[in-house]
Scaffold this motif. Structure first.
Motif, mmCIF file in Angstrom:
data_model
loop_
_atom_site.group_PDB
_atom_site.id
_atom_site.type_symbol
_atom_site.label_atom_id
_atom_site.label_comp_id
_atom_site.label_asym_id
_atom_site.label_seq_id
_atom_site.Cartn_x
_atom_site.Cartn_y
_atom_site.Cartn_z
ATOM 1 N N ALA A 103 68.180 74.815 -9.146
ATOM 2 C CA ALA A 103 67.416 75.654 -9.009
ATOM 3 C C ALA A 103 66.902 76.524 -10.463
ATOM 4 O O ALA A 103 65.624 76.223 -11.187
ATOM 5 C CB ALA A 103 68.414 76.640 -8.665
ATOM 6 N N ARG A 104 67.674 76.000 -11.966
ATOM 7 C CA ARG A 104 67.508 76.508 -13.438
ATOM 8 C C ARG A 104 65.852 75.349 -13.458
ATOM 9 O O ARG A 104 64.939 76.104 -14.101
ATOM 10 C CB ARG A 104 68.530 75.878 -13.821
ATOM 11 C CG ARG A 104 68.025 76.400 -15.706
ATOM 12 C CD ARG A 104 69.610 76.361 -16.745
ATOM 13 N NE ARG A 104 70.495 76.397 -15.918
ATOM 14 C CZ ARG A 104 71.537 75.781 -15.516
ATOM 15 N NH1 ARG A 104 71.497 74.615 -15.622
ATOM 16 N NH2 ARG A 104 72.698 76.607 -14.885
ATOM 17 N N CYS A 106 63.696 74.229 -11.862
ATOM 18 C CA CYS A 106 63.275 74.926 -10.898
ATOM 19 C C CYS A 106 62.328 76.198 -11.388
ATOM 20 O O CYS A 106 60.567 76.112 -11.412
ATOM 21 C CB CYS A 106 62.813 74.924 -9.771
ATOM 22 S SG CYS A 106 63.207 73.295 -8.871
ATOM 23 N N ARG A 107 62.943 76.843 -12.031
ATOM 24 C CA ARG A 107 62.766 78.014 -12.369
ATOM 25 C C ARG A 107 61.734 77.927 -13.807
ATOM 26 O O ARG A 107 60.830 79.008 -13.921
ATOM 27 C CB ARG A 107 63.783 79.046 -12.876
ATOM 28 C CG ARG A 107 63.774 80.234 -11.295
ATOM 29 C CD ARG A 107 65.029 81.131 -12.140
ATOM 30 N NE ARG A 107 66.341 80.745 -12.433
ATOM 31 C CZ ARG A 107 67.529 80.396 -11.938
ATOM 32 N NH1 ARG A 107 67.085 80.140 -11.139
ATOM 33 N NH2 ARG A 107 68.039 79.713 -13.195
ATOM 34 N N ASP A 108 62.456 76.815 -14.877
ATOM 35 C CA ASP A 108 62.100 77.437 -16.008
ATOM 36 C C ASP A 108 61.020 76.095 -16.293
ATOM 37 O O ASP A 108 60.590 76.275 -16.962
ATOM 38 C CB ASP A 108 63.068 76.699 -16.779
ATOM 39 C CG ASP A 108 64.196 78.013 -16.998
ATOM 40 O OD1 ASP A 108 64.028 78.932 -16.349
ATOM 41 O OD2 ASP A 108 65.435 77.377 -17.317
ATOM 42 N N GLY A 110 59.527 73.644 -13.644
ATOM 43 C CA GLY A 110 58.682 73.369 -12.193
ATOM 44 C C GLY A 110 58.634 71.938 -12.714
ATOM 45 O O GLY A 110 58.410 70.678 -11.621
ATOM 46 N N LEU A 227 67.347 78.477 -3.501
ATOM 47 C CA LEU A 227 66.813 79.427 -2.601
ATOM 48 C C LEU A 227 67.777 79.807 -1.693
ATOM 49 O O LEU A 227 67.478 81.278 -1.529
ATOM 50 C CB LEU A 227 65.733 79.531 -2.111
ATOM 51 C CG LEU A 227 64.236 78.893 -3.515
ATOM 52 C CD1 LEU A 227 63.598 79.201 -3.755
ATOM 53 C CD2 LEU A 227 65.104 80.653 -4.228
ATOM 54 N N GLU A 314 55.348 76.022 -4.856
ATOM 55 C CA GLU A 314 55.465 77.602 -5.491
ATOM 56 C C GLU A 314 54.933 78.377 -3.969
ATOM 57 O O GLU A 314 55.593 80.314 -4.300
ATOM 58 C CB GLU A 314 54.310 77.698 -6.351
ATOM 59 C CG GLU A 314 54.525 78.948 -7.147
ATOM 60 C CD GLU A 314 52.914 78.605 -8.370
ATOM 61 O OE1 GLU A 314 52.867 79.820 -8.652
ATOM 62 O OE2 GLU A 314 52.988 77.645 -8.713
ATOM 63 N N THR A 317 57.902 79.109 -1.911
ATOM 64 C CA THR A 317 59.400 79.644 -2.420
ATOM 65 C C THR A 317 58.773 81.414 -3.378
ATOM 66 O O THR A 317 59.481 81.943 -3.416
ATOM 67 C CB THR A 317 59.684 78.861 -3.892
ATOM 68 O OG1 THR A 317 58.731 79.394 -4.427
ATOM 69 C CG2 THR A 317 60.119 77.657 -3.041
ATOM 70 N N LYS A 320 59.162 82.087 -6.670
ATOM 71 C CA LYS A 320 60.036 81.733 -7.342
ATOM 72 C C LYS A 320 60.850 80.775 -8.206
ATOM 73 O O LYS A 320 61.028 80.703 -9.349
ATOM 74 C CB LYS A 320 61.478 81.663 -6.500
ATOM 75 C CG LYS A 320 61.340 82.942 -5.762
ATOM 76 C CD LYS A 320 62.915 83.604 -5.129
ATOM 77 C CE LYS A 320 63.130 84.494 -4.127
ATOM 78 N NZ LYS A 320 62.862 85.991 -5.500
ATOM 79 N N TYR A 321 60.192 79.853 -8.053
ATOM 80 C CA TYR A 321 59.621 78.087 -8.873
ATOM 81 C C TYR A 321 58.112 77.651 -8.797
ATOM 82 O O TYR A 321 57.459 78.087 -7.653
ATOM 83 C CB TYR A 321 60.212 77.018 -7.317
ATOM 84 C CG TYR A 321 62.136 77.602 -7.428
ATOM 85 C CD1 TYR A 321 62.610 77.938 -8.406
ATOM 86 C CD2 TYR A 321 62.281 76.093 -6.783
ATOM 87 C CE1 TYR A 321 64.172 78.593 -7.926
ATOM 88 C CE2 TYR A 321 63.883 76.415 -5.996
ATOM 89 C CZ TYR A 321 65.009 77.375 -6.922
ATOM 90 O OH TYR A 321 65.633 77.864 -6.985
ATOM 91 N N LYS A 322 57.787 77.205 -9.972
ATOM 92 C CA LYS A 322 56.411 77.002 -10.472
ATOM 93 C C LYS A 322 55.994 76.278 -9.983
ATOM 94 O O LYS A 322 57.312 75.220 -10.500
ATOM 95 C CB LYS A 322 56.453 78.157 -11.924
ATOM 96 C CG LYS A 322 56.695 79.502 -11.858
ATOM 97 C CD LYS A 322 55.546 80.473 -11.055
ATOM 98 C CE LYS A 322 56.342 81.869 -11.978
ATOM 99 N NZ LYS A 322 55.003 82.270 -10.994
#
Length: 396
Positions: A103-104, A106-108, A110, A227, A314, A317, A320-322
């Protein structure tokens, strides 16, 4: 044709070795150029044949505009690195911490590296060897037997030019050759379209495709779960999962400061699994602080697999994920090879943000789109970073 020229020149070679050697090389290169042009009216010369001709300057069609030219890596070590996630064979006792790490990343970013992923490391070595052998050990005439269909987007086979808008005189070309394999669904898989050399090439690609699909399905489940979605959320949205394996070869470039091996873009589909050799050259665009962005070199990690989120992830989600914007720079001295395995939805499927992620406080950020329409736009307009997904943004 080439053989006849060589036979004639060998007689002259007895008398004038230096001049004859030069003439033969020039004649051979000219013959290859004619063969490449014979592929179709819009055929583009293979980049490898350009480097083999001994050119000292990059042809104009490969020169990037000033604003997109790379700043080549300097000696001071970079402070940011793509996350590394240890899957440890998908150990169920560690799965929750793995989801948190995914998760971290994917957020920060991708993107993230995975190790202990379950894919035999020998298979990673075998497919890299098979790709290098195709590009380095086969003659150009033999490689051209597998050339892509000119003018067709994502055509299977050996090529140099991905985009289909051949009328754009300002289109800058990538310093790259590639071989694209259609591997899933199995109805698309036709090993007879793949090289017979080196021995075992076709079997290696087929086995590699099977292993990558299995890993991609597990990763998509973990991404969904991270997620709070059901494990099959992303894969269910894909319809039937499509897979392409693209082996890219980046020949040495005489002016790497002017070119890109692969222009800045985010991938179209759900998830890409990539391995590279030890030469390096892949870069990811990272948000540093605020609106500041910088290119971070993705250091090669032997036996690791790089996971790259695509635009459809992207969208589903809801941002939320880039998806990860990335590019490839070139090297003045060494050729580079990478193997990218793309996992995409069926072209008839409509992709929209997952309903579980939408409410009054978090409205939909993207309009839905049929994936086939998205692909057509990508190949016609070109990627230019994330402009295709940005076109789907809804006004907030």
């Amino acid at each position: 044709m080439v053989y006849t020229q060589k036979k004639k020149l060998s007689i002259c070679h007895l008398c004038r070795p230096i001049r004859s050697s030069f003439v033969f090389r020039l004649s051979y290169v000219n013959a290859i150029q004619k063969m490449e042009v014979a592929e179709g009216e819009e055929a583009v010369r293979r980049v490898q044949s350009l480097t083999q001709s001994g050119l000292s300057q990059v042809p104009p069609q490969y020169i990037q505009p000033p604003q997109t030219r790379p700043v080549l890596p300097s000696h001071p070590p970079q402070t940011q690195h793509i996350p590394i996630i240890d899957l440890s064979g998908f150990d169920p006792t560690r799965i929750q911490s793995t989801r948190v790490s995914i998760a971290r990343a994917c957020r920060d970013w991708g993107a993230f590296h995975v190790i202990n992923h379950g894919v035999p490391t020998s298979l990673l070595h075998h497919i890299r060897h098979a790709g290098l052998s195709f590009f380095n050990d086969l003659s150009m005439p033999d490689k051209l037997r597998y050339c892509c269909s000119p003018g067709a987007a994502a055509s299977e086979g050996y090529g140099s030019r991905m985009l289909v808008n051949h009328d754009d005189a300002d289109q800058v070309l990538d310093w790259r050759d590639y071989f694209d394999h259609h591997t899933f669904p199995l109805s698309r898989r036709n090993p007879n379209k793949w090289p017979e050399f080196p021995s075992g090439y076709r079997e290696t690609v087929a086995k590699y495709g099977d292993e990558m699909k299995n890993l991609a399905q597990k990763l998509m489940a973990l991404i969904s779960e991270s997620l709070g979605l059901r494990p099959s959320c992303i894969e269910d949205a894909a319809g039937e999962l499509y897979q392409n394996i693209t082996i890219s070869y980046y020949p040495p470039c005489p002016q790497p400061e002017l070119t890109l091996g692969l222009q800045s873009h985010s991938d179209m589909g759900f998830i890409t699994l990539l391995i590279q050799d030890q030469v390096g050259g892949l870069q990811a665009l990272k948000n540093c602080c605020g609106d500041s962005e910088s290119w971070v070199t993705v250091e090669p990690l032997e036996d690791a697999i790089l996971v790259i989120l695509g635009d459809q992830t992207e969208i589903i989600t809801n941002g939320k994920y880039k998806s990860c914007v990335h590019r490839a720079i070139t090297n003045p001295d060494r050729a580079r090879l990478s193997v990218a395995t793309f996992h995409d939805p069926a072209k008839t499927v409509r992709i929209s943000p997952a309903s579980e992620l939408i409410d009054e406080s978090s409205p939909a950020k993207y309009r839905g789109i049929v994936y086939g329409d998205y692909v057509k736009s990508w190949y016609t307009k070109g990627p230019e970073g994330k402009r295709n997904i940005d076109a789907l943004l809804l006004e907030s």
